[in-house]
Design a protein around this motif. Sequence first.
Motif, PDB file in Angstrom:
ATOM      1  N   GLY A  73       0.545  -1.338  -0.125  1.00  0.00           N
ATOM      2  CA  GLY A  73       0.217   0.061   0.283  1.00  0.00           C
ATOM      3  C   GLY A  73       0.969   0.968   0.348  1.00  0.00           C
ATOM      4  O   GLY A  73       1.754   1.646   0.827  1.00  0.00           O
ATOM      5  N   LYS A  74       0.555   2.280  -0.642  1.00  0.00           N
ATOM      6  CA  LYS A  74       0.758   3.101  -0.438  1.00  0.00           C
ATOM      7  C   LYS A  74       0.717   4.271   0.661  1.00  0.00           C
ATOM      8  O   LYS A  74      -0.151   4.205   0.761  1.00  0.00           O
ATOM      9  CB  LYS A  74       0.870   4.400  -2.119  1.00  0.00           C
ATOM     10  N   LYS A  75       1.395   4.972   1.178  1.00  0.00           N
ATOM     11  CA  LYS A  75       1.148   6.238   1.603  1.00  0.00           C
ATOM     12  C   LYS A  75       0.064   7.522   1.484  1.00  0.00           C
ATOM     13  O   LYS A  75       0.712   7.689   0.491  1.00  0.00           O
ATOM     14  CB  LYS A  75       2.427   6.823   2.944  1.00  0.00           C
ATOM     15  N   LEU A  76      -1.357   7.570   1.419  1.00  0.00           N
ATOM     16  CA  LEU A  76      -2.036   7.878   1.163  1.00  0.00           C
ATOM     17  C   LEU A  76      -1.832   9.935   2.066  1.00  0.00           C
ATOM     18  O   LEU A  76      -1.443   9.679   2.873  1.00  0.00           O
ATOM     19  CB  LEU A  76      -3.381   7.532   1.917  1.00  0.00           C
ATOM     20  N   THR A  77      -1.999  10.669   1.399  1.00  0.00           N
ATOM     21  CA  THR A  77      -2.737  11.846   1.272  1.00  0.00           C
ATOM     22  C   THR A  77      -3.729  12.158   3.017  1.00  0.00           C
ATOM     23  O   THR A  77      -4.375  11.025   2.203  1.00  0.00           O
ATOM     24  CB  THR A  77      -2.352  13.060   0.051  1.00  0.00           C
ATOM     25  N   ASP A 123      -6.064  13.933   2.499  1.00  0.00           N
ATOM     26  CA  ASP A 123      -7.468  13.853   1.642  1.00  0.00           C
ATOM     27  C   ASP A 123      -7.988  12.114   1.266  1.00  0.00           C
ATOM     28  O   ASP A 123      -8.805  11.857   1.059  1.00  0.00           O
ATOM     29  CB  ASP A 123      -7.010  14.507   0.285  1.00  0.00           C
ATOM     30  N   GLN A 124      -6.562  11.862   0.936  1.00  0.00           N
ATOM     31  CA  GLN A 124      -6.675  10.221   0.004  1.00  0.00           C
ATOM     32  C   GLN A 124      -7.346   9.443   1.631  1.00  0.00           C
ATOM     33  O   GLN A 124      -8.090   8.180   1.001  1.00  0.00           O
ATOM     34  CB  GLN A 124      -5.670   9.676  -0.229  1.00  0.00           C
ATOM     35  N   ALA A 125      -6.528   9.273   2.388  1.00  0.00           N
ATOM     36  CA  ALA A 125      -6.840   8.037   3.622  1.00  0.00           C
ATOM     37  C   ALA A 125      -8.956   9.018   3.871  1.00  0.00           C
ATOM     38  O   ALA A 125      -8.974   8.003   4.248  1.00  0.00           O
ATOM     39  CB  ALA A 125      -5.518   8.662   4.871  1.00  0.00           C
ATOM     40  N   GLY A 158     -13.117  12.246  -8.379  1.00  0.00           N
ATOM     41  CA  GLY A 158     -12.094  13.175  -7.880  1.00  0.00           C
ATOM     42  C   GLY A 158     -11.127  13.754  -9.199  1.00  0.00           C
ATOM     43  O   GLY A 158     -11.312  12.399 -10.281  1.00  0.00           O
ATOM     44  N   VAL A 159     -10.452  14.726  -9.491  1.00  0.00           N
ATOM     45  CA  VAL A 159      -9.817  15.185 -10.743  1.00  0.00           C
ATOM     46  C   VAL A 159      -8.982  13.853 -11.235  1.00  0.00           C
ATOM     47  O   VAL A 159      -8.216  13.395 -10.245  1.00  0.00           O
ATOM     48  CB  VAL A 159      -9.282  16.779 -11.073  1.00  0.00           C
ATOM     49  N   THR A 160      -8.919  13.610 -12.524  1.00  0.00           N
ATOM     50  CA  THR A 160      -7.664  12.967 -12.883  1.00  0.00           C
ATOM     51  C   THR A 160      -6.217  12.521 -12.982  1.00  0.00           C
ATOM     52  O   THR A 160      -6.055  14.095 -12.208  1.00  0.00           O
ATOM     53  CB  THR A 160      -7.329  12.855 -14.757  1.00  0.00           C
ATOM     54  N   GLY A 161      -5.656  11.869 -11.679  1.00  0.00           N
ATOM     55  CA  GLY A 161      -4.554  11.811 -11.097  1.00  0.00           C
ATOM     56  C   GLY A 161      -4.234  12.388 -10.127  1.00  0.00           C
ATOM     57  O   GLY A 161      -3.536  12.126  -9.732  1.00  0.00           O
ATOM     58  N   SER A 162      -6.023  12.501  -9.073  1.00  0.00           N
ATOM     59  CA  SER A 162      -5.544  12.358  -7.922  1.00  0.00           C
ATOM     60  C   SER A 162      -5.691  11.467  -6.910  1.00  0.00           C
ATOM     61  O   SER A 162      -5.512  11.922  -5.612  1.00  0.00           O
ATOM     62  CB  SER A 162      -7.207  13.338  -7.965  1.00  0.00           C
ATOM     63  N   GLY A 163      -5.293  10.345  -7.486  1.00  0.00           N
ATOM     64  CA  GLY A 163      -4.796   9.001  -6.459  1.00  0.00           C
ATOM     65  C   GLY A 163      -5.880   8.341  -6.428  1.00  0.00           C
ATOM     66  O   GLY A 163      -6.494   7.728  -5.582  1.00  0.00           O
ATOM     67  N   LYS A 164      -7.605   8.245  -7.124  1.00  0.00           N
ATOM     68  CA  LYS A 164      -9.035   7.355  -6.987  1.00  0.00           C
ATOM     69  C   LYS A 164      -8.668   6.535  -6.963  1.00  0.00           C
ATOM     70  O   LYS A 164      -9.244   4.922  -6.414  1.00  0.00           O
ATOM     71  CB  LYS A 164      -9.773   7.721  -8.564  1.00  0.00           C
ATOM     72  N   THR A 165      -7.483   5.638  -7.780  1.00  0.00           N
ATOM     73  CA  THR A 165      -7.227   4.326  -7.710  1.00  0.00           C
ATOM     74  C   THR A 165      -6.358   3.711  -6.679  1.00  0.00           C
ATOM     75  O   THR A 165      -7.012   2.481  -6.209  1.00  0.00           O
ATOM     76  CB  THR A 165      -6.390   4.025  -9.728  1.00  0.00           C
ATOM     77  N   GLU A 166      -6.020   4.655  -6.592  1.00  0.00           N
ATOM     78  CA  GLU A 166      -4.941   4.352  -5.399  1.00  0.00           C
ATOM     79  C   GLU A 166      -5.996   4.289  -3.736  1.00  0.00           C
ATOM     80  O   GLU A 166      -5.930   3.056  -3.159  1.00  0.00           O
ATOM     81  CB  GLU A 166      -4.266   5.140  -4.779  1.00  0.00           C
ATOM     82  N   HIS A 223      -5.277   7.000 -20.387  1.00  0.00           N
ATOM     83  CA  HIS A 223      -3.910   6.543 -20.417  1.00  0.00           C
ATOM     84  C   HIS A 223      -3.396   7.960 -19.318  1.00  0.00           C
ATOM     85  O   HIS A 223      -3.400   8.841 -19.429  1.00  0.00           O
ATOM     86  CB  HIS A 223      -3.233   6.301 -21.385  1.00  0.00           C
ATOM     87  N   ASN A 224      -1.517   7.232 -18.962  1.00  0.00           N
ATOM     88  CA  ASN A 224      -1.195   8.275 -18.311  1.00  0.00           C
ATOM     89  C   ASN A 224       0.090   8.016 -19.106  1.00  0.00           C
ATOM     90  O   ASN A 224       0.981   7.280 -19.293  1.00  0.00           O
ATOM     91  CB  ASN A 224      -0.522   7.443 -17.292  1.00  0.00           C
ATOM     92  N   PHE A 225       0.032   9.615 -19.737  1.00  0.00           N
ATOM     93  CA  PHE A 225       1.328  10.386 -20.817  1.00  0.00           C
ATOM     94  C   PHE A 225       2.044  11.053 -20.079  1.00  0.00           C
ATOM     95  O   PHE A 225       1.746  12.118 -20.125  1.00  0.00           O
ATOM     96  CB  PHE A 225       1.130  10.920 -21.741  1.00  0.00           C
TER      97      PHE A 225
HETATM   98  P1  ADP Z   1      -6.192   8.975 -10.676  1.00  0.00           P
HETATM   99  O1  ADP Z   1      -7.165   7.346 -10.574  1.00  0.00           O
HETATM  100  O2  ADP Z   1      -7.254   9.517  -9.961  1.00  0.00           O
HETATM  101  O3  ADP Z   1      -6.598   8.911 -11.825  1.00  0.00           O
HETATM  102  P2  ADP Z   1      -4.018   7.670  -9.692  1.00  0.00           P
HETATM  103  O4  ADP Z   1      -5.086   6.712  -9.391  1.00  0.00           O
HETATM  104  O5  ADP Z   1      -3.855   7.246 -11.425  1.00  0.00           O
HETATM  105  O6  ADP Z   1      -5.392   8.726  -9.889  1.00  0.00           O
HETATM  106  O7  ADP Z   1      -2.899   8.361  -9.425  1.00  0.00           O
HETATM  107  C1  ADP Z   1      -2.327   9.381  -9.870  1.00  0.00           C
HETATM  108  C2  ADP Z   1      -0.732   8.696 -10.117  1.00  0.00           C
HETATM  109  O8  ADP Z   1       0.090   9.403  -8.599  1.00  0.00           O
HETATM  110  C3  ADP Z   1      -0.367   7.367  -9.831  1.00  0.00           C
HETATM  111  O9  ADP Z   1       0.941   6.692 -10.740  1.00  0.00           O
HETATM  112  C4  ADP Z   1      -0.288   7.393  -9.035  1.00  0.00           C
HETATM  113  O10 ADP Z   1       0.544   6.014  -8.657  1.00  0.00           O
HETATM  114  C5  ADP Z   1       0.491   8.734  -7.779  1.00  0.00           C
HETATM  115  N1  ADP Z   1      -0.282   8.087  -6.533  1.00  0.00           N
HETATM  116  C6  ADP Z   1      -1.760   8.998  -6.128  1.00  0.00           C
HETATM  117  N2  ADP Z   1      -1.130   8.978  -4.633  1.00  0.00           N
HETATM  118  C7  ADP Z   1      -0.473   8.098  -4.546  1.00  0.00           C
HETATM  119  C8  ADP Z   1       0.580   8.148  -2.898  1.00  0.00           C
HETATM  120  N3  ADP Z   1      -0.554   8.961  -1.853  1.00  0.00           N
HETATM  121  N4  ADP Z   1       1.888   8.193  -2.985  1.00  0.00           N
HETATM  122  C9  ADP Z   1       2.511   7.691  -4.222  1.00  0.00           C
HETATM  123  N5  ADP Z   1       2.085   7.784  -5.673  1.00  0.00           N
HETATM  124  C10 ADP Z   1       0.459   8.033  -5.346  1.00  0.00           C
END
Ligand code: ADP
Length: 730
Positions: A193-197, A199-201, A223-231, A548-550
Amino acid sequence: MDQKFFHEGDLVGVQTAQPINRTLDYKAPEGGCHMGAFVEVPLGPRKVLGVVWGAGKGNFDIKKVRSIMRVLNVAPMTDEMRQFLIKAADYTLTPMNAMLRLATRAPGLGDAPSMRKVYRLGMDEPTRMTDARAKVLDFLRDYGGVAFTLKEIVDSAGVTTSVVKGLVKLGSVNEEKAPRDIPYPCLDPDHGGKKLTDDQAFGAKILIDAVRSGTYGTTLLKGVTGSGKTEVYLEAVAECLRHGRQALVLLPEIALTAEFLMRVEARFGCKPAEWHSGVSMTERRRCWRMVGQGDAQLIVGARSALFLPFCDLGLVVVDEEHDTSYKQEDGVLYNARDMTVLRASLNAAQVVLASATPSLESWANVEAGKYVRVTLASRYGAAVLPKMSAIDMRIEDLPGGRWVSPTLRKMVESRLEKGEQSLLFLNRRGYAPVTVCRACGHQIGCDDCDATMVEHRFLKRLMCHQCGETKPMLTVCPSCEAVDKLAPVGPGVERMAEEAQALFPDARVAVLSSDLYNSAQALKEHIQSIARGEADVIVGTQLVAKGHNFPKLTLVGVIDADLGLKGSDLRAAERTFQLMRQVAGRAGRADIAGEAVLQTFQPEHPVICAILGGDEEAFWSAEAAERRAAGVPPYGRMAGIVLSSFNMQDVFELGTKMARMDEPLRKIGAQVYGPAPAPIARIRGRHRVRLLVKAEKSAPLQQALLAWTAQFKFGGDLRMAIDIDPQNFY
Ligand code: ADP
Ligand code: ZN
């Protein structure tokens, strides 16, 4: 197993996937069978797959009732699954046999278990030891008594297959047969698991508590793209796995799975089960069986994965929940997002709908208090949302047949200088949407549909985007026979690529469009190479909007922001809004700031303003108010009815009759509109007429539709398709 049991000779009703919309009576076989058992039954001269659906009806001469041939060696269908199929069938007005087909889409379920060869350490030392032999034996010794496939040994030990075969002859390695359908490796919820911010936690905690509750609930994770929804939702998956329940993640596009599988492996230590059209037949069968017996904990798949036989489904994530590909548009017309909510409610499971740009339906369900909402407001790390602005095409100096404005051109050039990537986005496949004869004005159309043929230079063919029919490119006008007068009109991505290459001669230009690849694998590889930076300018269709992540992409230029605003679709504004925001979200995902520009002829259009202003809530509220006033979804209910026939008169007559005999609909206060020619009035030679039924949200629409359509005969080649909650208006 507390499902009802039938003793040998008892009369049972069996539902098959054959085109018979009722159960058929059979006698329970020797040894009896459980309710829900998958069985093989005789049907005429054939053997077919079926499910024990209940007690037999007994309205048939008992002496003639045949016996079930055998019970298949797969987990029986659960009560929840049967309830789900019944409710989904009722909602979408689909016959149960078609529903069951959807739920058994794995080949060879009735076959004996398929076997494969595996290899394990043997007793005898080889008479002569070589380096290669030692490598194999060391590898096998490292894993104790574990058996591996030839490929696994060859890949890990770095030897040829003949080395292993040689060791088998010497008795140093034993060859055995093992079933192919083996359980998936165990995922470790606490692996990485990553350490969440903060907001994410906070968001993750809400999802985790929901999973812990062991009840049904739906959360919109916005959440905006890249906000860590997947995490964040992977934390909910982890919690679900800790409770020993199964989790399913639905993705809208199989091109996205490769990246996602890698993330799952990093998070849980190994890969999950996969289910989509790119998965081999043997693997599909393995997945289906293992899901049924609880030997697959996490499944990543396309919409049809929702119909897998989960034994204890605890969580479903619908990623990019607004994506239109969740709606199946042929066969069974269902929306996987909505059916997910239904299935979860029957399984005491949680649903997470994740999106940067939720559908208005989900937004409204949050407003109505039916869904919980979790919002991730900022991007992870230094990544910031791209700056957005419009390019007013009315004042740009652009010659005909060119689509990149001088302003956009300068912006791309500055990225090229810095070694960053630019994306030119145009949601139109092919080279040119129309081919016109400059001598007589004739437009090349499809012979079978009311649509123009789209030129595909890459395929060297003209193609109809409705029916897929192609013809060779023409040099002679089919109407006036003038030679070499046919000219492309309007842009497609292939033509954009040509323009980009001419404007930026030193740049590496890549085109990303679904029709340019002959396999999902080729597409995946191309996307990965672009992500690694092997292109400077990307010209792409809607495909690039899908997450996709570019990392090197810092500029997005939307070639024609007005394209989506045109149609008569009630969701045109919503779609354009989502698409533009998603595309803009592609820019600046890593640590470099991104910029998005929209080329438009109507910069003051409310949708364009809302995108640029970034005031999403204002957009949703305004859009919701308009839909509420019009009584359309999500504030009203709709059903589309498409009648089709090779005979235009037949189909119009039937449509008119249906509109007239609308008593069953009027009873529930619903109105019928039409008949009108469907927006595409002819597909594959069939004339299409459309009726639209509108009702209040609480009206029993399905019942009324059944009573209404039961009044008519659909003989000959007349066909009817009913689409509940239509997404597309064709
Ligand atoms: P979303 O699903 O909202 O587009 P992602 O979960 O893909 O966002 O996160 C975007 C990028 O930021 C990914 O590469 C992800 O691994 C990284 N990331 C997000 N949150 C964290 C975190 N707490 N610690 C480390 N990397 C993170
Ligand atoms: Zn056609």
